[in-house]
Structures are given as structure tokens and as C-alpha cells.
Design a protein around this motif. Structure first.
Motif, PDB file in Angstrom:
ATOM      1  N   VAL A  91      19.251 -30.399   3.483  1.00 28.57           N
ATOM      2  CA  VAL A  91      18.268 -30.030   2.974  1.00 28.57           C
ATOM      3  C   VAL A  91      17.209 -30.533   2.614  1.00 28.57           C
ATOM      4  O   VAL A  91      16.130 -29.894   2.129  1.00 28.57           O
ATOM      5  N   ARG A  92      16.606 -31.447   1.932  1.00 34.63           N
ATOM      6  CA  ARG A  92      15.421 -32.486   2.318  1.00 34.63           C
ATOM      7  C   ARG A  92      14.771 -31.837   3.092  1.00 34.63           C
ATOM      8  O   ARG A  92      13.721 -31.641   3.188  1.00 34.63           O
ATOM      9  N   PHE A  95      12.758 -28.520   2.589  1.00 35.93           N
ATOM     10  CA  PHE A  95      11.862 -28.128   1.376  1.00 35.93           C
ATOM     11  C   PHE A  95      11.152 -28.963   2.227  1.00 35.93           C
ATOM     12  O   PHE A  95       9.863 -28.303   1.709  1.00 35.93           O
ATOM     13  N   ALA A  96      11.285 -29.852   2.996  1.00 38.49           N
ATOM     14  CA  ALA A  96       9.407 -30.584   3.042  1.00 38.49           C
ATOM     15  C   ALA A  96       8.924 -29.691   3.950  1.00 38.49           C
ATOM     16  O   ALA A  96       7.845 -29.945   3.979  1.00 38.49           O
ATOM     17  N   GLY A  98       9.193 -26.608   4.330  1.00 36.74           N
ATOM     18  CA  GLY A  98       8.922 -25.391   3.568  1.00 36.74           C
ATOM     19  C   GLY A  98      10.015 -24.180   3.946  1.00 36.74           C
ATOM     20  O   GLY A  98      10.134 -22.330   4.089  1.00 36.74           O
ATOM     21  N   THR A 100      12.442 -23.090   2.974  1.00 38.26           N
ATOM     22  CA  THR A 100      13.351 -21.968   1.706  1.00 38.26           C
ATOM     23  C   THR A 100      13.726 -20.518   1.552  1.00 38.26           C
ATOM     24  O   THR A 100      12.760 -20.071   1.841  1.00 38.26           O
ATOM     25  N   VAL A 102      13.864 -18.244  -2.323  1.00 34.59           N
ATOM     26  CA  VAL A 102      13.765 -17.780  -3.096  1.00 34.59           C
ATOM     27  C   VAL A 102      15.948 -16.662  -3.388  1.00 34.59           C
ATOM     28  O   VAL A 102      15.176 -15.415  -3.364  1.00 34.59           O
ATOM     29  N   VAL A 107      14.196 -21.803  -5.753  1.00 38.40           N
ATOM     30  CA  VAL A 107      14.192 -22.083  -5.050  1.00 38.40           C
ATOM     31  C   VAL A 107      14.878 -22.531  -4.126  1.00 38.40           C
ATOM     32  O   VAL A 107      14.692 -23.877  -5.024  1.00 38.40           O
ATOM     33  N   GLU A 112      20.887 -24.997   1.806  1.00 37.09           N
ATOM     34  CA  GLU A 112      21.828 -25.007   0.562  1.00 37.09           C
ATOM     35  C   GLU A 112      22.043 -23.754   0.280  1.00 37.09           C
ATOM     36  O   GLU A 112      23.515 -23.123  -0.235  1.00 37.09           O
TER      37      GLU A 112
END
Lengths: 126, 518
Positions: A91-92, A95-96, A98, A100, A102, A107, A112
Motif C-alpha cells: 500500500v505504501r 502511494f509512493a 503513484g 493510485t 480514485v 484516493v 487497498e
């Protein structure tokens, strides 16, 4: 000697392939928590996470069932030689890097979002 | 000295060295810089010392284009100007706000942030602010909880705000002005025309008219128009006796590039660990309270994603509660209630505070925070003030505002929250939700579109007369002795409220005028 070495390499290669396949298809109940119980639950609660999961499945038809979602999550976790990647790290990293999406305005990391989708599959009334 | 212009004879002529039109933050700041000097200053204020409906009605205008708040309610027309109802939010523009950005058409100032630094420092006490410090680290105030939400981020930093009490210029500086022997304040002296010489190379006088049709003229060596962004443009455009398209408008720029700051409810933040996450630095502890932070997109991220400069306030709330935009929250009903409360001796809680309290978070340790955008608007030549067909009670055409937006404005907001969502996720701080209106295409705006009543542009600054109305010293191109004061000269809007920068630029203009021999 040469023959034994060749034989050893063959066995080792089969072992690695089997390990990857096993990691990919094994039922996912990772050591850092069940993959279908996302960290998101703590923040948003089960009802909203279920809604997000349902929403994700509706806009991602290829991942609109538990098997497809487990496979997609397993793909992300597969890490030859080092064991499965913890979901929290995935997950981290999403995000790091990009990765992702919507969903209903939220976001979310792709991982996840899939977790939420799997949660919605498992907990939605039939 | 003070004279009510209504007491003067018709055709009176006033003579001075410097004539300032408008006694708001800019006009009063400039005038005070000349207090107790040999320079004879004429300060012309349209209104009196109190709010008057008839005077305020002169600001009424036509709205076309995007919906906008009634013009007569957005700026105040009496001594002290709009500082009579401002909220006191102050922060500095950043280096990037002054730069020419290839992804922001018409961006770039002819001055840099460093040019304004000494004037920012001088502006702080004028606005009753603290020391000239705007780093989050400067405002821990001995409280370990006052720390940034996101540390070590390439995309976001914390932009600090200081709060003026708020300083009411009309109250605080009235005696400075009235008691200064060389400043002559004329109230009820509305300028209806700026009169240039035959060659249109200099201003000779300004013409003042009262409701009784009496007129007077003010003559001076130099003139400063500081009567509000929309009204400055209106006055120049209406000064068309000799210059057919209006004074200073040889390149059809006067009135163009009108800008606002968007102030829109845009997102929600859900904290992962509300018990341990520190949000105190972002709390608004009442007007005039301690400095607070807002999350701001960094210059690096603006460059990388080719977006505008913006911030987000972070205010605890309840998920699902309706959140109003600035225009919705402070509507005419609220403004009237607030004025009645003030005029009635300020008994009980102010209406605005009471309304805010009604939406306070229900949880002692809130998980959800409302994110409200504060963002610059991209400069847009089609966003403009022109003259309408209707005339006001003094015979001057009313302003017509055509507020127009660009795709970049909305794309920048959406990008802001998508990036913020990634940073909140990456750092494990929480998750961000974009409000529904942000998810649609870049051209569609919601009915609650809102600004902060921050009127900027219309006489923008540029070294090139074909790109701007005034030069780097706020002098109107082509006119040797006419200057513009206030936010009208801003080529771009920056992310934060304009008043601190307005006062800084006014001080800089005053210094320039002194250097020029006044």
C-alpha cells in the motif's frame, strides 16, 4: 560431476518456479493481516469500505470476483526468494509510486482498492 | 486635517503635491508614509467615516460570466475601505508566485519576492502582525503539538498564516491622518473622472462630484488611484473625455485579467491515527488568534505537474456534514447580521462564530477534517471589468464584471488533492477524498463556486506596455504622474490572501514617490 550439477540446476529451477507459483496462488492470509481486511476499515468503517469495494468492482469488470482479486493481490505480493511482500508495504509503495485509483472520490492505493473489493465480495449479502 | 467635501463651494480647486484617490488599506498606507513631511497630500475618500447605503450603492454593478457575489457587498466604500470588514488573514507570496511559469499563460511579475521582502517586514506592524516569520518551525510556540502534518515531502509543505486582529484602518489610522498637518483628508469626495493633459502624457487633475451635483477638482504633481481593483479600472475606463477607450488603456488592457482566489470546499481527510496525529498547527483559533498552517503544494510539484499555486485549510469536522463555500457561508444575510451585531454593541457571540460552532466536530478526537481550497486563478485576459450601460447616481457608468475561468484552474485543484491523497497515503497519515464537483471535467463548475472577495488584476504590472497597464513602480505606462495602488497591479494572484502584499507594495510605491522627489 557435470551431470550432477546439471541435475541440481534443473531441480533448483523447478523449485523456484514452484515457489513463485505457490506464492501467487496460495490462499492469502498474510502474516500482517488478512488481505481482505484493509487498513482502510479503521479509517472509514466497514459500510463505506464495502461501498468503495463495490464501486471498484463495478468500474473494473476484470476484477469483479474473488478469484480475480486474490490473483491480482497475489501478483503484487509475489517476491521471489524473499517471501511475500507485506500488504502494508504494498500500500505504501503504491502511494509512493503513484499507483493510485480514485474511487468515489477517495484516493486509494490500487492494492487497498482491491482489498476493499475483496472485502465487499466476502461481506456483501448474496 | 479633515474636510467633508459636501461643505465646499462648487468648483473649488484643491492643490497639493500628491493626490491619493481612495482611503482604504493602500491609500491610507501611502498617505501615512508622508505624514508630518513637507509633502502636501490630498486624500480623497468617496465615503464618510461610517457605512452609508447611498455611497455603497455606487459600487453596485452588473455580473455576467461566472456567478459572483454582489459587487456592492464585496468591497466597502468609506474611510478604511474594505478593511472595515476583512477577516485579517495574512501570508506572503512565494518566489514562484513572481516567476514567469511557462505553463501559466501571462504569468510573471517584473519584480521578485526579494524586492518585496523589506516591505513585507515593514507591513507586519501596520497590520498588527507578529514578527516577519512564516516558517512552520518559527511558530511552534513551545507546543510540541504544533508540527506539520506531512514532513519531508517533495510535494507539500505547510504555509503559515498570521492573523491581523483584524486591523481596521479607518479606526486605527484615522487620527494619524486627520492630525497630520500636511495630509488633508476630504470625505464624501468621490472621483468621477481622471483628467489628462492634451497630449495624454500626464494627469492634470481629478474631478470630484457629490450627490448634489456640486463638483470640485484636485490638482497635484502626482496621483495615485487606490480605490479598489474594480473601481480603479472603472474610473480609468470612464475617464474617456480625451482618451476614447479610457485613460491608460491604449493597449486595451485596463479591466482585463480580473482574478480571484478560489475558496471552495474540495475534500475530506480521514486520519489513520487520530489519537496520535498532531493537527493543532492547522487549527483556526478565532480571528486574530495564533498563526496557523495550511497545506501548500510546493514549487517543485507545481513545476512537475504544471499546476497553479494553492493551499488547503485543514479543519476538523464531521464526515457528511454540508460544507459551505465562502460565498455561501458569508452571504448578504450573514453580512447584515454581522453588521447588526457590531452596531448593536456586540452582545453575545458574533453570528459568524455561532454559525461555525454549529458545525463543530462531534468527536473529542476527530478523525475527519474538511479540506478547503485556497488557490490562485490563472490570469485570463477574458476575465474582465468593463463599463455597463447603466449609470450610478453620480452619472458614472457602473462596472460590469465578467469573471471567467480556465481549464487550468480546475485541473490544478484536482491535481492538488490527488497528490495530497498520495502523500497522506505514503506517509500513513490518512486518506483524502475529493468532493464530487472536482471529479467532473475541467470546464464544469459547481453552483457554489466561490472566491474570497479578493479582487486582483485589471491594471496589471509589466515592464512591457503591451502586457501590462503599470510598470514595476506601479506607474501607468504612458502617463508620467499617474500610479495605481492596491491589488489591481498584481499580474498573478498567488495562493494566499492579498492584503499583506498590498500593504507591502503600497510601502514600496510610497518609497518610490519619495525617491522621485515627493
Amino acid at each position: 560431476m557435470d551431470l550432477n550439477r546439471r541435475r541440481f540446476l534443473q531441480v533448483a529451477a523447478v523449485g523456484v518456479i514452484a515457489g513463485i507459483a505457490s506464492a501467487r496462488y496460495r490462499r492469502l492470509t498474510s502474516h500482517d493481516g488478512p488481505v481482505d481486511r484493509p487498513e482502510l476499515l479503521l479509517m472509514l468503517g466497514p459500510d463505506r469500505v464495502r461501498e468503495l469495494g463495490t464501486h471498484y468492482r463495478s468500474v473494473t469488470p476484470a476484477e469483479n470476483n474473488a478469484d480475480a482479486l486474490r490473483e491480482a493481490l497475489a501478483d503484487g505480493q509475489a517476491r521471489p526468494f524473499f517471501g511475500r511482500k507485506p500488504i502494508a508495504d504494498m500500500v505504501r509503495d503504491d502511494f509512493a509510486d503513484g499507483r493510485t485509483v480514485v474511487v468515489d472520490g477517495w484516493v486509494l492505493s490500487v492494492t487497498e482498492a482491491r482489498q476493499a473489493a475483496l472485502f465487499s465480495v466476502r461481506t456483501s449479502p448474496l | 486635517m479633515h474636510t467633508d467635501a459636501r461643505t465646499l463651494e462648487n468648483d473649488t480647486v484643491l492643490d497639493g503635491d500628491l493626490c491619493i484617490v481612495g482611503a482604504g488599506a493602500a491609500g491610507i498606507t501611502i498617505a501615512r508614509e508622508f505624514a508630518n513631511t513637507p509633502v502636501k497630500v490630498i486624500l480623497l475618500e468617496g465615503g464618510g467615516f461610517e457605512f452609508e447605503q447611498q455611497m455603497q450603492d455606487l459600487y453596485r454593478g452588473e455580473i455576467v460570466g461566472q456567478p459572483y457575489f454582489p459587487l456592492q457587498a464585496a468591497a466597502l466604500h468609506y474611510f478604511g475601505g474594505t478593511t472595515n470588514h476583512w477577516a485579517g488573514f495574512c501570508s506572503t507570496y512565494d518566489d514562484i508566485d513572481f516567476e514567469k511559469r511557462d505553463w501559466v499563460p501571462h504569468s510573471g511579475w517584473p519584480i521578485r519576492r526579494a524586492d518585496l521582502d523589506p516591505f513585507y517586514a515593514r507591513a507586519q506592524p501596520i497590520l498588527d502582525l507578529g514578527p516577519y516569520k512564516y516558517d512552520a518551525a518559527d511558530w511552534k510556540m513551545g507546543d510540541a503539538a504544533r508540527v506539520p502534518l506531512i514532513a519531508d515531502s517533495r510535494s507539500f509543505s505547510t504555509k503559515m498564516w498570521q492573523f491581523s486582529p483584524p486591523t481596521r484602518f479607518g479606526t486605527k489610522y484615522r487620527n494619524d491622518i486627520v492630525n497630520s498637518p500636511n495630509i488633508h483628508l476630504y470625505t464624501h469626495a468621490t472621483v468621477v473622472e481622471v483628467e489628462a493633459n492634451d497630449g495624454l502624457s500626464a494627469v492634470q487633475s481629478v474631478r470630484v462630484r457629490g450627490f448634489d451635483r456640486k463638483e470640485l477638482r484636485a490638482r497635484a504633481k502626482r496621483f495615485v488611484l487606490a480605490c479598489h481593483t474594480i473601481q480603479n479600472a472603472r474610473l480609468l475606463l470612464a475617464s474617456n473625455a480625451r482618451a476614447r477607450t479610457g485613460l491608460g488603456n491604449g493597449n486595451d488592457l485596463v479591466g482585463r485579467y480580473f482574478m480571484e482566489h478560489f475558496e471552495m470546499p474540495s475534500g475530506e481527510l480521514a486520519l489513520a491515527n487520530p489519537e496520535t496525529t498532531k493537527t493543532k498547527l492547522y487549527a483556526l483559533e478565532g480571528l486574530g488568534g495564533p498563526p496557523r498552517g495550511e497545506l501548500a503544494i510546493t514549487a517543485a510539484a507545481q513545476r512537475e505537474h504544471r499546476v497553479l499555486h494553492g493551499t488547503a485549510s485543514v479543519e476538523a469536522g464531521n464526515y457528511g456534514d454540508p460544507v459551505k463555500s465562502t460565498f455561501q457561508f458569508i452571504d448578504t444575510v450573514m453580512m447584515n447580521a454581522q453588521r447588526a451585531w457590531r452596531n448593536g454593541g456586540m452582545k453575545g457571540p458574533p453570528p459568524m462564530a455561532a454559525a461555525s460552532a454549529a458545525t463543530a466536530p462531534r468527536d473529542a478526537t476527530p478523525r475527519f477534517y474538511h479540506l478547503t481550497t485556497r488557490q490562485e486563478q490563472a490570469p485570463n485576459p477574458d476575465s474582465r471589468v468593463t463599463l455597463g450601460d447603466e449609470k450610478d447616481a453620480l452619472g458614472v457608468p457602473r462596472a460590469k464584471l465578467d469573471w471567467r475561468l480556465t481549464d487550468l484552474d480546475k485541473r490544478s485543484m484536482r491535481t492538488f488533492y490527488e497528490l495530497l491523497g498520495r502523500e497522506m497515503g505514503r506517509t500513513g497519515t490518512g486518506r483524502v477524498q475529493l468532493r464530487e464537483w472536482l471529479l467532473s471535467d475541467d470546464k464544469t463548475w459547481p453552483s457554489f463556486i466561490s472566491g474570497g472577495w479578493h479582487h486582483m488584476g485589471t491594471t496589471r504590472m509589466s515592464d512591457d506596455p503591451k502586457q501590462g497597464v503599470v510598470d514595476a513602480n506601479c506607474r501607468v505606462h504612458g502617463l508620467s504622474n499617474l500610479y495605481i495602488g492596491g491589488a489591481a497591479v498584481y499580474p498573478t494572484a498567488g495562493a494566499v490572501n492579498p492584503t499583506l502584499t498590498l500593504v507591502a507594495i503600497s510601502l514600496r510605491l510610497a518609497d518610490h514617490l519619495k525617491d522621485r522627489g515627493l
